[in-house]
Design a protein around this motif. Structure first.
Motif, short mmCIF file in Angstrom:
data_model
loop_
_atom_site.label_atom_id
_atom_site.label_comp_id
_atom_site.label_asym_id
_atom_site.label_seq_id
_atom_site.Cartn_x
_atom_site.Cartn_y
_atom_site.Cartn_z
N GLN A 117 3.87 36.41 56.52
CA GLN A 117 4.95 37.09 56.87
C GLN A 117 4.87 38.48 57.45
N LEU A 118 5.76 38.99 58.41
CA LEU A 118 6.42 39.56 58.83
C LEU A 118 7.31 40.57 58.22
N LEU A 119 6.51 42.15 57.72
CA LEU A 119 8.14 42.73 57.64
C LEU A 119 8.17 44.26 58.14
N ALA A 120 10.02 44.72 58.69
CA ALA A 120 10.57 45.80 59.36
C ALA A 120 10.11 47.16 58.18
N ILE A 121 9.72 47.90 58.64
CA ILE A 121 9.19 49.09 57.71
C ILE A 121 9.69 49.88 58.42
N THR A 122 9.99 51.50 57.24
CA THR A 122 10.61 53.00 57.68
C THR A 122 9.63 53.33 57.09
N ALA A 123 8.53 54.42 57.79
CA ALA A 123 7.67 54.96 57.11
C ALA A 123 7.47 56.11 57.49
N ARG A 124 7.83 57.26 56.22
CA ARG A 124 8.45 58.47 56.30
C ARG A 124 6.77 59.61 55.71
N HIS A 125 6.37 60.29 56.35
CA HIS A 125 5.10 60.97 55.93
C HIS A 125 5.34 62.18 55.33
N ASP A 126 5.22 62.72 54.31
CA ASP A 126 5.47 64.34 54.28
C ASP A 126 3.78 64.78 54.33
N LEU A 127 3.11 65.62 55.11
CA LEU A 127 1.81 66.18 55.55
C LEU A 127 1.80 66.93 55.44
N ALA A 133 -7.54 70.48 57.17
CA ALA A 133 -7.54 69.11 57.68
C ALA A 133 -5.82 68.82 57.15
N LEU A 134 -4.85 67.51 57.67
CA LEU A 134 -4.10 67.13 57.48
C LEU A 134 -4.23 66.29 56.38
N ARG A 135 -3.62 66.73 55.02
CA ARG A 135 -3.38 65.22 54.25
C ARG A 135 -1.98 64.68 53.72
N ILE A 136 -1.89 63.91 53.33
CA ILE A 136 -0.49 62.80 52.70
C ILE A 136 -0.50 63.73 51.61
N ALA A 137 1.25 64.20 51.50
CA ALA A 137 1.15 64.62 50.46
C ALA A 137 2.34 64.22 49.84
N ASN A 138 2.97 63.13 50.42
CA ASN A 138 3.38 61.91 49.29
C ASN A 138 4.33 61.33 51.04
N LYS A 139 4.46 59.80 50.91
CA LYS A 139 4.13 58.87 51.65
C LYS A 139 6.09 57.52 50.72
N ARG A 140 7.20 57.29 52.07
CA ARG A 140 8.09 56.56 51.27
C ARG A 140 7.97 55.80 52.29
N VAL A 141 7.91 54.02 52.36
CA VAL A 141 8.39 53.37 52.90
C VAL A 141 8.89 52.39 52.03
N ASP A 142 10.46 52.36 53.33
CA ASP A 142 11.44 51.08 53.21
C ASP A 142 11.03 50.46 53.63
N ALA A 149 14.50 38.65 48.67
CA ALA A 149 13.27 38.25 47.92
C ALA A 149 11.90 37.80 48.36
N PHE A 150 11.06 38.52 47.89
CA PHE A 150 9.13 38.30 48.40
C PHE A 150 8.98 37.20 48.02
N ARG A 151 8.20 37.13 48.75
CA ARG A 151 6.45 36.91 47.85
C ARG A 151 5.63 38.11 48.16
N ASN A 152 4.19 37.21 47.09
CA ASN A 152 3.51 38.52 47.46
C ASN A 152 3.60 39.62 47.67
N ILE A 153 3.19 40.20 47.79
CA ILE A 153 3.06 41.61 48.71
C ILE A 153 1.84 42.25 48.54
N GLN A 154 0.67 41.70 49.35
CA GLN A 154 -0.41 42.69 48.31
C GLN A 154 -0.93 43.52 48.66
N LEU A 155 -1.47 43.75 49.89
CA LEU A 155 -1.57 45.11 50.68
C LEU A 155 -0.71 45.93 50.62
N LEU A 156 -1.36 47.11 51.69
CA LEU A 156 -0.24 48.54 51.65
C LEU A 156 0.55 48.62 53.05
N PRO A 157 1.84 48.01 53.21
CA PRO A 157 2.69 48.25 54.51
C PRO A 157 2.35 49.97 55.07
#
Lengths: 157, 446
Positions: A117-127, A133-142, A149-157
């Protein structure tokens, strides 16, 4: 360390590579302990708490998710899924001394057995810059088609 | 026409007391019969009234494979209309929800209909003068379903014009819906956000059976619930420290067989039933400050306590929804084909209750029932392996005989050991009843 636009952009690319290579130990270490990975269910959703999301996960849930992938009785991962990110160059939206916000458009492919499956996504990173060191404070994936309706999305987009 | 079409004997023969034939899951012909008979003669969940709060508000959904519109009419009543222009067949609405004002207007030729379906106007109507349009199916507006009932905000419909009444169909099983609604101090629920939508390549009945399958959580979900328990133990937190949210929601899935045996299963006539008669995986959720006080103020101490002490686990309303009263969740198992099902998981807000309850409900929904859920992943894996495994020839039956008793009577309410498969047998008993009910009547009339 001095954070430049390139530092931020490299960070986003490195993170995607960790996910695609299944390097979850390093990936988890990118996160600040109180961070959340949020994947909204609704288009332009503003509330992660009082409405259903696809994911809104603290570090305990993210560790659980990653740990589970390698379990002996993780039936939905026999065989394992694989994933692949293609990134546009990240936009650096906000740049303060120690807080940064980036937006990145990506195509995310996840595959297992004969399905892909192919997902088009927008990732917003709060760093955040913490202890040099740079760290991830929050991440939002739209997901663009978040209302499909999706089938399993098992890993991390 | 094949083996099963309009053949009550062949359909009934698919169900034996202790087993069901695999065609019930794999045959597209049986699926089409389900759409024609079961989903027409049974009462099917449509939506919640809060999805159409104002006059002219509509919500488009489906009953089985029939596209329908739930709409709030100008009188304030909710109507359920078939989503098809009586003229050329065009679906009247395509978006999932909206407001149509005082009337529906077909986008193809501008035939318009009041929100109760009545024909309002046809452009250039003189073209139909003296043609007898009013005597055709096309001349009488948008067709409504056979019957509609708004039960405490939940809209149910029966497609067939004639058939079993709402009360006779659901009977005492409505106590589960009552408990879910009563948990609001105002006695009212409101839908929260869109539902999760999750596509499964398996038969819809596998998902429904899973709702009262108490022998699978500790096995199929070991990778999520078991790993959660292990990670929590590794943290070595003191007993009184706040637990990670996942522990409250996911860890109870690892409860021992005895826990599920003791919780009990109750079945009602017409295929309804629930797990968690005495307690459930929802019993030990932490208290939310202010909630008991609000409930006590509304209902009095005794009744408030009784409402909150009834922690039923999953209630199946045959044929295709499940509700969780203690967390205000409703899941619809939408049959698209013999091997294709979409599950929509809705949550509701308890009006006048603290927001923290909605937060827990939303958390449960995403942790357990999302396409991204580590619990849902293993369920889907089991269903789809079963759908593929059922293609094996020579082993054509699926077993449902756990704790079966001789001459089980599904027309009376019963409470049994929580690991019985009686509720699955109850569903199949009702399946035969509503699949063949109209055929039997037709035969009797002939």
């Amino acid at each position: 360390m001095t954070v430049t636009r390139d530092t931020l952009i490299d960070f986003i690319y490195d993170e995607a590579r960790m996910l695609d290579e299944g390097n979850y130990t390093d990936w988890l270490n990118l996160w600040l302990p109180d961070g959340h990975y949020w994947m909204p269910l609704d288009y332009k959703q503003s509330d992660p708490i009082n409405q259903t999301s696809l994911m809104y996960e603290d570090m305990f849930m993210l560790k659980l998710r990653v740990e589970r992938l390698n379990g002996a009785r993780t039936f939905s991962q026999k065989p394992k899924s694989r994933c692949h990110h293609v990134l546009q160059r990240p936009f650096v939206d906000e740049m303060e001394e120690t807080r940064f916000v980036t937006t990145t458009f990506m195509h995310y492919v996840e595959t297992r057995l004969d399905e892909q499956q192919l997902l088009a996504i927008t990732a917003r990173h709060d760093l955040a810059l913490v202890d040099g060191a740079l760290r991830i404070a929050n991440k939002r994936v739209d997901i663009v088609n978040c209302d499909a309706a999706f089938r399993n999305i098992q890993l991390l987009p | 026409m094949g083996t099963y079409t309009d053949n009550p004997a062949a359909l009934a023969a698919l169900v034996e007391p202790h087993q069901v034939h695999r065609d019930i899951y794999t045959s597209q012909e049986v699926y089409l019969q389900e759409m024609k008979h079961l989903f027409a003669n049974a009462w099917i969940f449509v939506g919640h009234e809060s999805q159409t709060p104002n006059k002219g508000d509509y919500f488009s959904t489906q009953i089985g494979n029939q596209p329908v519109i739930q709409v709030r009419h100008s009188t304030g009543d909710i109507h359920v209309l078939l989503n098809r222009c009586p003229h050329k067949g065009t679906k009247i609405v395509i978006d999932r929800q909206g407001n149509t004002g005082k009337f529906f207007r077909c986008p193809y030729h501008a035939w318009s209909f009041k929100t109760d379906g009545c024909l309002l106007a046809i452009p250039l109507k003189k073209g139909y003068q003296d043609t007898g349009l009013e005597k055709t199916q096309s001349g009488n507006g948008m067709k409504a379903v056979g019957d509609v009932r708004n039960y405490r905000g939940f809209i149910f419909a029966r497609l067939a014009e004639e058939g079993i009444s709402f009360e006779d169909y659901f009977g005492e099983s409505l106590t589960s819906l009552d408990n879910m609604v009563d948990r609001s101090p105002a006695g009212r629920l409101e839908v929260v956000g869109p539902p999760l939508r999750y596509l499964h390549h398996c038969n819809w009945k596998m998902l429904v059976e899973n709702q009262t399958d108490t022998c699978h959580p500790m096995v199929a979900h070991e990778s999520s619930a078991g790993t959660a328990v292990k990670l929590y133990e590794e943290l070595g937190l003191p007993e009184d420290a706040p637990k990670p949210a996942a522990m409250e929601i996911i860890a109870p899935f690892m409860s021992a067989y005895e826990f599920f045996e003791d919780m009990g299963i109750r079945t009602w006539p017409n295929g309804h039933g629930h797990t968690g008669v005495s307690h459930s995986i929802h019993s030990d959720y932490s208290e939310i400050p202010g909630y008991l006080e609000a409930m006590t103020e509304s209902y009095g101490a005794e009744k408030a306590k009784a409402i909150l002490a009834d922690n039923r686990h999953n209630t199946v309303y045959f044929p295709n929804i499940m509700i969780k009263g203690p967390i205000q969740q409703l899941r619809v198992f939408i049959p698209l084909a013999a091997d294709k099902t979409i599950v929509e998981s809705y949550i509701y807000r308890l009006v006048d209750a603290p927001d923290e309850l909605t937060a827990r409900t939303a958390m449960y929904n995403r942790m357990i029932n999302a396409p991204t859920s580590i619990v849902g992943h293993d369920d889907l894996e089991m269903y789809e392996r079963a759908q593929e495994g059922l293609m094996v020839d020579g082993l054509e039956w699926v077993n449902i005989q756990r704790l079966i008793e001789e001459d089980e009577d599904f027309e009376t309410e019963a409470i049994e050991n929580g690991t019985t498969e009686r509720q699955m047998r109850n569903q199949f008993h009702a399946w035969v009843k509503f699949m063949t009910i109209a055929m039997d009547e037709k035969e009797a009339a002939e």
